[in-house]
Design a protein around this motif. Structure first.
Motif, mmCIF file in Angstrom:
data_model
loop_
_atom_site.group_PDB
_atom_site.id
_atom_site.type_symbol
_atom_site.label_atom_id
_atom_site.label_comp_id
_atom_site.label_asym_id
_atom_site.label_seq_id
_atom_site.Cartn_x
_atom_site.Cartn_y
_atom_site.Cartn_z
ATOM 1 N N CYS A 6 9.757 -0.880 -5.204
ATOM 2 C CA CYS A 6 9.685 0.587 -5.215
ATOM 3 C C CYS A 6 8.555 0.998 -6.143
ATOM 4 N N VAL A 7 8.064 2.226 -5.951
ATOM 5 C CA VAL A 7 6.904 2.715 -6.690
ATOM 6 C C VAL A 7 7.254 4.054 -7.332
ATOM 7 N N PHE A 8 6.802 4.243 -8.566
ATOM 8 C CA PHE A 8 6.913 5.515 -9.279
ATOM 9 C C PHE A 8 5.508 6.045 -9.523
ATOM 10 N N ALA A 9 5.300 7.347 -9.384
ATOM 11 C CA ALA A 9 4.050 7.992 -9.771
ATOM 12 C C ALA A 9 4.238 8.488 -11.208
ATOM 13 N N VAL A 10 3.261 8.201 -12.076
ATOM 14 C CA VAL A 10 3.406 8.510 -13.494
ATOM 15 C C VAL A 10 2.165 9.233 -14.009
ATOM 16 N N ASN A 11 2.385 10.265 -14.846
ATOM 17 C CA ASN A 11 1.305 10.860 -15.613
ATOM 18 C C ASN A 11 1.820 11.094 -17.030
ATOM 19 N N ALA A 12 1.023 11.723 -17.881
ATOM 20 C CA ALA A 12 1.392 11.886 -19.291
ATOM 21 C C ALA A 12 2.673 12.691 -19.477
ATOM 22 N N GLU A 13 3.008 13.537 -18.522
ATOM 23 C CA GLU A 13 4.158 14.424 -18.679
ATOM 24 C C GLU A 13 5.383 14.041 -17.864
ATOM 25 N N HIS A 14 5.230 13.164 -16.888
ATOM 26 C CA HIS A 14 6.331 12.982 -15.945
ATOM 27 C C HIS A 14 6.275 11.617 -15.259
ATOM 28 N N SER A 62 7.900 10.166 -11.660
ATOM 29 C CA SER A 62 8.573 10.626 -10.449
ATOM 30 C C SER A 62 9.866 9.860 -10.201
ATOM 31 N N GLU A 63 10.630 10.353 -9.271
ATOM 32 C CA GLU A 63 11.746 9.581 -8.735
ATOM 33 C C GLU A 63 11.137 8.372 -8.023
ATOM 34 N N PRO A 64 11.870 7.283 -7.885
ATOM 35 C CA PRO A 64 11.302 6.119 -7.193
ATOM 36 C C PRO A 64 11.105 6.403 -5.705
ATOM 37 N N SER A 65 10.122 5.736 -5.153
ATOM 38 C CA SER A 65 9.963 5.775 -3.696
ATOM 39 C C SER A 65 11.194 5.114 -3.084
ATOM 40 N N GLY A 66 11.338 5.212 -1.811
ATOM 41 C CA GLY A 66 12.373 4.412 -1.158
ATOM 42 C C GLY A 66 12.055 2.950 -1.372
ATOM 43 N N ASP A 67 13.082 2.127 -1.516
ATOM 44 C CA ASP A 67 12.776 0.715 -1.722
ATOM 45 C C ASP A 67 12.375 0.079 -0.403
ATOM 46 N N TYR A 68 11.450 -0.854 -0.494
ATOM 47 C CA TYR A 68 10.854 -1.480 0.673
ATOM 48 C C TYR A 68 11.082 -2.985 0.596
ATOM 49 N N PRO A 69 11.719 -3.566 1.616
ATOM 50 C CA PRO A 69 11.951 -5.011 1.576
ATOM 51 C C PRO A 69 10.682 -5.789 1.941
ATOM 52 N N TYR A 102 0.857 -1.181 0.000
ATOM 53 C CA TYR A 102 0.000 0.000 0.000
ATOM 54 C C TYR A 102 0.891 1.228 0.000
ATOM 55 N N TYR A 103 0.476 2.273 -0.691
ATOM 56 C CA TYR A 103 1.258 3.500 -0.763
ATOM 57 C C TYR A 103 0.305 4.685 -0.815
ATOM 58 N N THR A 104 0.840 5.863 -0.546
ATOM 59 C CA THR A 104 0.047 7.081 -0.445
ATOM 60 C C THR A 104 -0.227 7.670 -1.820
ATOM 61 N N LYS A 105 -1.451 8.131 -2.019
ATOM 62 C CA LYS A 105 -1.835 8.765 -3.280
ATOM 63 C C LYS A 105 -0.997 10.015 -3.507
ATOM 64 N N SER A 106 -0.601 10.229 -4.759
ATOM 65 C CA SER A 106 0.175 11.397 -5.151
ATOM 66 C C SER A 106 -0.657 12.222 -6.133
ATOM 67 N N ALA A 107 -0.814 13.518 -5.864
ATOM 68 C CA ALA A 107 -1.625 14.398 -6.715
ATOM 69 C C ALA A 107 -1.127 14.383 -8.153
ATOM 70 N N GLY A 108 -2.052 14.317 -9.099
ATOM 71 C CA GLY A 108 -1.707 14.358 -10.515
ATOM 72 C C GLY A 108 -1.286 13.030 -11.109
ATOM 73 N N GLU A 127 -1.556 9.452 -12.718
ATOM 74 C CA GLU A 127 -2.501 8.671 -13.512
ATOM 75 C C GLU A 127 -2.356 7.185 -13.215
ATOM 76 N N VAL A 128 -1.121 6.720 -13.117
ATOM 77 C CA VAL A 128 -0.849 5.326 -12.757
ATOM 78 C C VAL A 128 0.401 5.270 -11.889
ATOM 79 N N TYR A 129 0.531 4.167 -11.180
ATOM 80 C CA TYR A 129 1.733 3.888 -10.390
ATOM 81 C C TYR A 129 2.454 2.730 -11.057
ATOM 82 N N ARG A 130 3.759 2.890 -11.222
ATOM 83 C CA ARG A 130 4.593 1.826 -11.795
ATOM 84 C C ARG A 130 5.312 1.152 -10.637
ATOM 85 N N ILE A 131 5.147 -0.158 -10.513
ATOM 86 C CA ILE A 131 5.765 -0.916 -9.435
ATOM 87 C C ILE A 131 6.924 -1.712 -10.025
ATOM 88 N N GLU A 132 8.070 -1.652 -9.357
ATOM 89 C CA GLU A 132 9.243 -2.413 -9.772
ATOM 90 C C GLU A 132 9.738 -3.250 -8.607
#
Length: 87
Positions: free
Chosen positions: A57-65, A67-74, A10-16, A18-23
């Motif tokens: 780790c999680v990235f916040a993604v929209n059409a223009e950007h 994000s930097e990755p979240s901190g990695d979580y074991p 689970y992760y916190t919603k980020s304004a703007g 569209e999707v979250y990329r999980i790696e």
């Protein structure tokens, strides 16, 4: 949260966003591979083995950007035993 042969994160919603990329990483964060995209603030990684340790780790993604990755979580995968109590 461990689920059968996997884990839900689970992760916190980020304004703007569209999707979250999980790696995930199997080598302590040296190399990463994409495992999913979701518009939700939770993701279930399946097909993990008991005793396995991965990093997520999680990235916040929209059409223009992207994000930097979240901190990695074991994540430590362990079998959950459900005990049934007789009444």
């Amino acid at each position: 949260m461990n689920v059968n042969r996997g884990a839900t994160i689970y992760y916190t919603k980020s304004a703007g966003t569209e999707v979250y990329r999980i790696e995930k990483s199997h080598d302590g964060g040296e190399t990463w591979s994409a495992v999913g995209l979701t518009p939700l603030t939770e993701f279930t990684q399946k097909e993990l083995q008991n005793g396995e340790k991965i990093h997520i780790c999680v990235f916040a993604v929209n059409a223009e950007h992207k994000s930097e990755p979240s901190g990695d979580y074991p994540i430590y995968v362990r079998m959950r035993h459900i005990s049934r109590r007789m009444v």
